[in-house]
Design an enzyme around this catalytic site. Structure first.
Site, short mmCIF file in Angstrom:
data_model
loop_
_atom_site.label_atom_id
_atom_site.label_comp_id
_atom_site.label_asym_id
_atom_site.label_seq_id
_atom_site.Cartn_x
_atom_site.Cartn_y
_atom_site.Cartn_z
N ASP A 111 9.71 14.83 11.59
CA ASP A 111 9.17 14.75 10.22
C ASP A 111 7.65 14.87 10.25
OD1 ASP A 111 9.37 14.65 7.49
OD2 ASP A 111 9.45 12.46 7.37
N SER A 117 12.50 4.34 3.66
CA SER A 117 12.87 3.43 4.75
C SER A 117 12.14 2.10 4.68
CB SER A 117 12.56 4.09 6.10
OG SER A 117 11.19 4.39 6.21
N GLY A 118 11.40 1.83 3.63
CA GLY A 118 10.79 0.52 3.54
C GLY A 118 9.51 0.50 2.75
N LYS A 119 8.94 -0.70 2.67
CA LYS A 119 7.70 -0.96 1.97
C LYS A 119 6.62 -1.29 2.99
CE LYS A 119 6.21 -1.31 -2.32
NZ LYS A 119 6.42 -0.26 -3.33
N ILE A 158 0.81 -1.22 0.00
CA ILE A 158 0.00 0.00 0.00
C ILE A 158 0.84 1.26 0.00
CG2 ILE A 158 -1.99 -1.07 1.10
CD1 ILE A 158 -1.07 0.13 3.75
N LYS A 171 5.43 -2.81 7.87
CA LYS A 171 6.55 -2.16 7.18
C LYS A 171 7.71 -3.15 7.11
CE LYS A 171 7.83 2.15 7.96
NZ LYS A 171 8.47 3.34 8.60
#
Length: 995
Positions: free
Chosen positions: A831, A707-709, A702, A728
């Site tokens: 962030d 930093s990742g999927k 999604i 993640k």
């Protein structure tokens, strides 16, 4: 007596009268002069702010015409009776000369920036004062013990949303005329004087919410306050049960004890009250069943969500003809939904998700009321969707996922162009999905995967649709050629055919494109290189042939996942594909030939090229299990023999053998991986690491980032009926920068140690030598950014209204305030942005993505962190000149979010000259009126316009250049919490509650 003497005597009364009148006028002039001089003294004490420019005798001699000034009429003309300066951005404290106005009965200084202690010395001299509103300022310190030195005629005392601390003095109850006492949203501690307050017999409004009082039972003494109409006691550490004695409060219209630790059952009197209009008891530990006999006929809003309530929905709820808002979600309700609910004439919002309701939805639902929101996901409901859900043309959201609904999609809903969110996944729907839906002008999200829908996709999709998840259905036709707003297209395992669009420019915003298991033919078009935002591309299990064109896939610099397996692709792998930085690559079961690009010849891709008999590598020790390109001799001869043999066996046998070998290798790999996983749980779980690992599929992706999927997976089973989680995944291969490891450790350290309703919950961490997984609660409505910034095209979806935006702001501020002020060691996020504020099905906001978060130094050491992080447009100016920054970077970034919420503008428009923060500051400097800065989509709501401008101003303050001048997050929360949330009894309820 002479005539002249007679005349003198007859004129004497007239002369005396004239003298009296002249004396009275002289006295009035003196009083008026005195009042004018007092007002000017007040202005001087405040430093002559421009907001009080009209207080100028030269320009306006009559002080009764000055801004915010009210005077008596008639014989008392010229005497100032009221000063109303709410929202004037005043600073300092309350000037002492204000009480030189002897007739002053009303003083309203709410929504300013006043500071210091409670101004007792100044206000105790206001002998006639009846109305005092100092709310939404920055007053601090304890209230004076002699606060009863205020005027005994005081009827309203509003000190809410400040920073008062300590205990509430018992003397506050020695103001016998009080009708409204508002002390909510401060820093009060200890025990509040319940016994004393209960003596205020005339009290009509009482708010003590959002204070850190010592845990204590709900004060039964308040049952004596029989004139109460408004009782707000949320989030103040109340324990025990709701007192039966409160049934004596027969005048109550609003009753709120939400977000406490209440236990026991909901007393019958609550739902049988004659006058109650709003009941908020959500987020407690209430148990038992709702009373069967519900007779609160004036009830408009009922919210008992997030408790432990059981039993069935009372049939009598269907008799509440005024009910507009019904929220029962996250309980343990069972049974059927009464058919009478569908007949309620005002019901516009029903939220019953996350329960165990069964049976069918009421067939008349939506036909008789302005139904807008229907949240029934995560239940055991079945049968068809009611035909009339959109009968009144107001329906905008259907969340019916994770049930057992069946039948066809109702034809009338196929014409419901007001829908902007449609979530029907994991049901048993069948039949043709209406083609008209794909052109709905307000539709943004379609999630209908795991059903049995048929139908075709039009070549052009509405440009407002940003997400389509339609996997595991039976859709046919081709991939759309135009969907300019589409970000995610997941259509795995359907019957899509034809070729990929030859010109993909109108799909250029795609970030995830997944169509495995279809019947797509043709070749890969060169124009696929236009998808420069693409993170994930999955074309596996189709009939795509030909060569991969050079300058196509290899130019997709954002790509992290690529799956081309199980097609008929041939020729060499273009060298430019070696420039990709992939976390997952699968090109197996094709007909590729030649040398693999050198940068792909690494162990991380050892299983990426299986089933391609003519691929080779340059070095034998590459770890890819492929032969070297110059390998000769016996091995070369054997390869030729095998090629001949495979040719004789035929293509079908070849593919069968390779397929079996691939499955065996994959099963062995998965078996090996599972045994190496280690799970660390941060809460009680009803699933294992195997449940997570077995459900991770590339078609479930999604989102992705540096930093990742992120995957969305549904974990079935368990007595709760399963749950949906977000996972993640961060790879740990040698090619991955150590920065990802540090961010992984940071996120685990932060989220694993904190729990807050407005911070996304980390359920567990699963790690191995190959990869690391973080498992979170899943947020159905995605990010705030998704809901704010899709309006630059005609026919854009209806935006969030102001009450919802304000609720999101308050929720996010609570999460950040907790991180900064309430953790054992403060945490700075670094962030904060609208895309990192996630929304659950009820638009409750939660702070997410802690990859850059840092825990601040311990007490006594500098509270700052080093290293720059964040997103352009949200980054404060000190990043440019300071090596260490503090939690005020989050305040700045959150200020930008507030500006986004109020103006509708993006944080950093690449086509604009200025970032949003700089533009807002310059516009603010130009001065009022500021109505033009308000987002045009909410500008028409005049009732809330002042609140919008107040939040805009707060955003400007938060984005100040000097960090020390920015407020703390707790201060920001205090400023936000009262907007449109606790209306005064005399105000029309034009603004919805944020709770």
């Amino acid at each position: 007596m002479s005539p002249s003497n007679t005349t003198c005597l007859s004129l004497l009364p007239v002369v005396l009268l004239l003298l009296v009148v002249a004396g009275g006028r002289s006295s009035q002039r003196a009083a008026a002069t005195s009042n004018r001089e007092a007002l000017l003294a007040v202005k001087r004490k405040w430093g002559g702010p421009p907001q009080l420019a009209s207080w100028d005798p030269a320009a306006a001699p009559d002080h009764c015409n000055w801004t915010g000034v009210t005077c008596a009429t008639g014989a008392g003309g010229g005497a100032v009776t009221g000063i109303t300066l709410s929202g004037f951005s005043l600073t300092g404290s309350v000037p002492a000369p204000v009480c030189a106005l002897k007739n002053l009965t009303r003083l309203d200084l709410a929504y300013n920036n006043l500071t210091g202690a409670f101004p007792a010395a100044a206000l105790h001299a206001c002998a006639a004062l009846r109305f005092l509103d100092l709310s939404n300022n920055q007053f601090s310190g304890p209230l004076p013990r002699d606060i009863d030195g205020l005027s005994p005629a005081m009827e309203l005392l509003n000190l809410s949303v400040n920073r008062f601390d300590g205990e509430v003095p018992p003397a506050v109850a020695r103001l016998p005329a009080l009708k409204s006492l508002l002390l909510d949203t401060n820093r009060f501690t200890g025990a509040y004087p319940a016994a004393e307050i209960s003596q205020l017999a005339g009290l009509e409004v009482l708010t003590l919410a959002d204070n850190a009082f010592a845990p204590a039972p709900v004060p039964a003494e308040f049952a004596r306050l029989t004139n109460l109409t408004y009782l707000w006691m949320d989030n103040m550490n109340l324990t025990g049960e709701i007192p039966e004695a409160f049934s004596s409060l027969t005048e109550l219209t609003v009753f709120s004890l939400a977000s406490n630790e209440l236990t026991g059952e909901i007393p019958a009197w609550v739902l049988q009250h004659a006058n109650l209009q709003k009941i908020y008891l959500f987020s407690n530990n209430l148990s038992g069943e709702l009373p069967r006999n519900v007779t609160a006929m004036r009830l408009v809003e009922l919210d008992v969500s997030t408790n432990q309530l059981t039993g069935e929905m009372p049939e009598a709820l269907g008799d509440l003809k005024n009910l507009a808002f019904l929220s029962l979600y996250k309980n343990k309700f069972t049974g059927a939904i009464p058919a009478s609910i569908g007949l309620l004439p005002r019901l516009g919002d029903i939220r019953i998700q996350d329960n165990r309701f069964s049976g069918e939805l009421p067939p008349e639902l939506g036909k008789h009321s302005p139904l807008g929101n229907l949240d029934v996901g995560n239940n055991n409901l079945s049968g068809p969707l009611p035909e009339g859900l959109c009968a009144n043309g107001t329906l905008y959201n259907i969340d019916a996922f994770n049930n057992s609904f069946s039948g066809e999609f109702p034809a009338q809903l196929g014409d419901c162009a007001t829908i902007n969110n449609l979530m029907l996944y994991n049901n048993r729907f069948s039949g043709e999905f209406p083609a008209r839906i794909w052109s709905f002008p307000k539709l943004t999200t379609v999630m209908i995967q795991n059903n049995s829908f048929t139908g075709t996709l039009p070549s052009e999709i509405s440009f407002n649709i940003s997400r389509i998840e339609m996997g595991y259905n039976m859709f046919s036709g081709s991939v759309p050629t135009s969907a300019t707003g589409l970000l995610t297209f997941l259509a795995e395992h359907n019957r899509l055919a034809g070729e990929l669009p030859s010109d993909m420019i109108k799909l250029a915003n795609l970030t995830d494109f997944s169509v495995p298991g279809n019947q797509i033919t043709g070749s890969i078009p060169t124009s696929i290189n236009l998808l420069q935002k693409l993170n994930s591309l999955n074309l596996s299990g189709n009939q795509i042939s030909g060569m991969i064109p050079p300058g196509s896939i290899g130019l997709l610099r954002a790509l992290t996942i690529l799956d081309l397996s199980g097609n008929e692709l041939a020729g060499g792998i273009p060298s430019d594909m070696g420039q990709l930085h992939l976390t997952s690559l699968n090109m197996s079961l094709n007909r590729f030939t030649g040398e693999v690009p050198p940068s792909l010849q690494i162990p991380a891709y050892s299983r990426s090229f299986l089933g391609n008999g003519h691929l080779c590598v340059s070095a034998a020790d590459s770890g890819t299990n492929l032969p070297t390109c110059r390998d000769g001799g016996a091995r070369g001869e054997l390869s030729r023999v095998l090629i001949i043999l495979f040719s004789l066996l035929g293509g079908a046998v070849l593919m069968g053998c390779v397929g079996v070998a691939w499955l065996l290798l994959r099963r062995r790999r998965e078996s090996h991986e599972v045994t190496d996983w280690k799970m660390t749980a941060f809460t009680q779980l009803d699933f294992t690491e195997s449940d997570v690992l077995s459900n991770i599929r590339e078609e479930s992706v999604i989102g992705s980032g540096g930093s990742g999927k992120v995957y969305r997976i549904h974990l079935g089973g368990g007595e709760e009926g399963g749950r949906t989680v977000a996972v993640k995944k961060i790879w740990s291969s040698r090619k991955v920068d150590e920065k990802l490891d540090r961010e992984f450790e940071s996120e685990v350290k932060v989220l694993g140690s904190i729990r807050h309703t407005n911070i996304v919950k980390l359920l567990c961490c699963i790690s191995s030598q190959e990869a690391k997984l973080l498992v979170y609660e899943y947020m159905e409505n995605g990010s705030l950014d998704r809901w704010l910034h899709h309006r630059d095209r005609a026919g854009a979806p209806a935006p969030l209204d102001w009450p919802t935006r304000l609720a999101v702001a308050v929720d996010a501020a609570r999460g950040l305030s907790y991180m900064h002020h309430d953790c054992a060691q403060p945490i700075v996020h670094r962030d904060v942005k609208s895309s990192n504020i996630l929304l659950d099905p009820d638009f409750q906001a939660k702070i997410a993505d802690f990859g850059l978060a840092r825990i601040l130094a311990k007490s006594g050491e500098p509270e700052s962190v080093s290293a720059i992080g964040g997103t352009f447009g949200y980054m404060p100016p000190e990043y440019g000149y300071r090596s260490r920054v503090s939690e005020k970077v989050d305040v700045y970034s959150f200020g930008v979010v507030l500006l986004e919420l109020t103006t509708g503008k993006v944080a950093n428009d690449t086509g604009a000259e200025l970032c949003l923060a700089e533009w807002a500051w310059r516009r603010y400097q130009e001065g009022p009126p500021l109505d033009d800065v308000v987002d045009v989509e909410i500008r028409g709501d005049a009732a809330c316009l002042q609140d919008v401008l107040s939040v805009f101003t707060l955003g400007v303050i938060c984005t100040g250049e000097e960090p020390r001048a920015r407020p703390s997050m707790k201060d920001v929360l205090h400023q936000l919490a009262r907007c449109c949330r606790v209306p005064m009894p005399t105000e029309a309820e034009n603004c919805s509650s944020v709770e």
